[in-house]
Motif scaffolding. Structure first.
Motif, short mmCIF file in Angstrom:
data_model
loop_
_atom_site.label_atom_id
_atom_site.label_comp_id
_atom_site.label_asym_id
_atom_site.label_seq_id
_atom_site.Cartn_x
_atom_site.Cartn_y
_atom_site.Cartn_z
N LYS A 76 0.81 -1.21 0.00
CA LYS A 76 0.00 0.00 0.00
C LYS A 76 0.85 1.27 0.00
CE LYS A 76 -4.07 -2.07 2.01
NZ LYS A 76 -5.00 -1.91 0.93
N ASN A 77 2.18 1.08 -0.09
CA ASN A 77 3.12 2.20 -0.15
C ASN A 77 2.95 3.16 1.04
OD1 ASN A 77 5.33 3.34 -1.38
ND2 ASN A 77 4.09 4.74 -2.60
N ILE A 78 2.80 2.60 2.23
CA ILE A 78 2.65 3.39 3.44
C ILE A 78 4.02 3.66 4.03
CG2 ILE A 78 1.74 3.40 5.81
CD1 ILE A 78 -0.59 1.68 4.77
N SER A 79 4.33 4.92 4.22
CA SER A 79 5.61 5.28 4.82
C SER A 79 5.39 5.76 6.25
CB SER A 79 6.30 6.36 3.98
OG SER A 79 5.53 7.54 3.99
N PHE A 80 6.44 5.70 7.04
CA PHE A 80 6.34 6.10 8.44
C PHE A 80 7.70 6.63 8.89
CE2 PHE A 80 7.13 1.60 8.02
CZ PHE A 80 8.21 1.37 8.85
N ASP A 81 7.68 7.38 10.00
CA ASP A 81 8.90 7.92 10.59
C ASP A 81 9.34 7.12 11.81
OD1 ASP A 81 8.89 10.34 8.90
OD2 ASP A 81 7.13 10.88 10.08
N LEU A 82 8.37 6.63 12.55
CA LEU A 82 8.62 5.95 13.82
C LEU A 82 7.92 4.61 13.84
CD1 LEU A 82 9.33 5.79 16.92
CD2 LEU A 82 7.24 7.09 17.31
N VAL A 83 8.64 3.58 14.27
CA VAL A 83 8.03 2.27 14.49
C VAL A 83 8.17 1.93 15.96
CG1 VAL A 83 10.15 1.03 13.85
CG2 VAL A 83 7.97 -0.16 13.81
N ILE A 84 7.07 1.50 16.56
CA ILE A 84 7.07 1.03 17.93
C ILE A 84 6.90 -0.48 17.88
CG2 ILE A 84 5.90 1.08 20.17
CD1 ILE A 84 4.96 3.93 19.45
N ILE A 85 7.87 -1.19 18.43
CA ILE A 85 7.85 -2.65 18.39
C ILE A 85 7.52 -3.18 19.77
CG2 ILE A 85 9.17 -4.74 17.89
CD1 ILE A 85 10.89 -3.00 15.98
N SER A 86 6.31 -3.71 19.89
CA SER A 86 5.86 -4.23 21.19
C SER A 86 5.36 -5.67 21.04
CB SER A 86 4.78 -3.32 21.79
OG SER A 86 3.67 -3.23 20.93
N VAL A 87 6.26 -6.49 20.54
CA VAL A 87 5.97 -7.92 20.36
C VAL A 87 6.82 -8.71 21.35
CG1 VAL A 87 5.39 -7.62 17.92
CG2 VAL A 87 7.72 -8.22 18.57
N ASP A 88 6.62 -10.02 21.39
CA ASP A 88 7.45 -10.87 22.24
C ASP A 88 8.92 -10.67 21.90
OD1 ASP A 88 5.19 -11.90 23.44
OD2 ASP A 88 5.12 -13.66 22.14
N THR A 89 9.76 -10.69 22.91
CA THR A 89 11.19 -10.45 22.75
C THR A 89 11.83 -11.35 21.70
OG1 THR A 89 11.28 -9.76 25.05
CG2 THR A 89 13.37 -10.29 24.00
N ASP A 90 11.40 -12.59 21.62
CA ASP A 90 12.02 -13.52 20.67
C ASP A 90 11.70 -13.19 19.22
OD1 ASP A 90 9.35 -14.34 21.02
OD2 ASP A 90 9.83 -16.44 20.64
N LYS A 91 10.83 -12.22 18.99
CA LYS A 91 10.49 -11.80 17.61
C LYS A 91 11.14 -10.47 17.22
CE LYS A 91 6.12 -14.28 17.51
NZ LYS A 91 6.29 -15.03 18.73
N HIS A 92 11.83 -9.81 18.15
CA HIS A 92 12.42 -8.51 17.88
C HIS A 92 13.37 -8.53 16.67
CE1 HIS A 92 11.75 -6.54 22.10
NE2 HIS A 92 10.63 -6.94 21.53
N LEU A 93 14.31 -9.44 16.68
CA LEU A 93 15.30 -9.48 15.60
C LEU A 93 14.64 -9.76 14.25
CD1 LEU A 93 18.21 -9.30 14.66
CD2 LEU A 93 18.50 -11.71 15.27
N LYS A 94 13.70 -10.67 14.22
CA LYS A 94 13.00 -10.99 12.97
C LYS A 94 12.31 -9.74 12.41
CE LYS A 94 9.25 -13.79 11.12
NZ LYS A 94 8.14 -14.67 11.43
N ILE A 95 11.66 -8.98 13.27
CA ILE A 95 10.95 -7.77 12.82
C ILE A 95 11.95 -6.72 12.36
CG2 ILE A 95 9.52 -5.87 13.63
CD1 ILE A 95 7.65 -7.93 14.51
#
Length: 153
Positions: A76-95
Motif C-alpha cells: 500500500k506504499n505506506i511510509s512512516f517515521d517511527l516504528v514502535i515494536i511491542s511484540v514478544d522479545t524472541d520476535k524482535h530481531l526478525k521484525i
C-alpha cells in the motif's frame, strides 16, 4: 511540539502495552496506541498484529488501518517515521530484519532489546547502519523504590 511536524507512527504488536492496557481503564494512558493517538507530536497511521481480533479492535477505536504483517505496508506504499515494536522479545530481531527494506528515522523497542546481548547487538548494528535512532522502552515508575528515589532526587 517536539518536531516540526508530527511523526507518522506505526505500532507492531497490539497486545498489552501496544493496545490492551487501555481498553478497560479509559481514564488513563497505559498503551502505545493511546499515548501516540493523543499526542500532537505523533500521527498514528497503522497497527500491525497477527491476531485478527486485535486488529479489528485497533481499527474500530483509532479509525486507522491495521495489517497482519509488514508486507501490506509495502503493497500500500505506506511510509512512516517511527516504528514502535511491542511484540514478544524472541520476535524482535526478525521484525528488525523485515524493517530493513523501509525508510524510517526512529524505533522504540520494548524491553529487553533482544533474547540476549548478542542478539541485541545485532539489532543495534542493523539500525545504526540505517541511521535509525533507537529508544529502549523500560519504564520503572511503577516500582516503589524508583518512586522513592525520584522523590529524594
Amino acid at each position: 511540539m517536539l518536531f516540526k511536524s508530527s511523526l507518522k507512527t506505526i505500532i507492531i504488536g497490539l497486545g498489552g502495552i501496544g493496545l490492551d492496557y487501555d481498553l478497560k481503564k479509559r481514564d488513563r494512558i497505559f498503551s502505545h496506541a493511546k499515548s501516540v493517538s493523543q499526542s500532537k507530536n505523533f500521527d498514528l497511521i497503522a497497527g500491525i498484529d497477527l491476531v485478527k481480533m486485535k486488529r479489528r479492535i485497533f481499527s474500530k477505536i483509532y479509525k486507522k488501518p491495521s495489517f497482519s504483517n509488514l508486507i501490506y505496508l509495502k503493497k500500500k506504499n505506506i511510509s512512516f517515521d517511527l516504528v514502535i515494536i511491542s511484540v514478544d522479545t524472541d520476535k524482535h530481531l526478525k521484525i528488525i530484519k523485515q524493517l530493513r527494506s523501509f525508510n524510517f528515522k526512529y524505533c522504540i523497542l520494548e524491553k529487553p532489546g533482544g533474547k540476549n546481548f548478542r542478539e541485541f547487538k545485532i539489532i543495534l548494528n542493523i539500525l545504526k547502519r540505517k541511521g535509525v535512532k533507537i529508544l529502549l522502552n523500560y519504564p520503572r515508575n511503577y516500582f516503589n523504590h524508583y518512586n522513592k528515589l525520584t522523590k529524594i532526587l
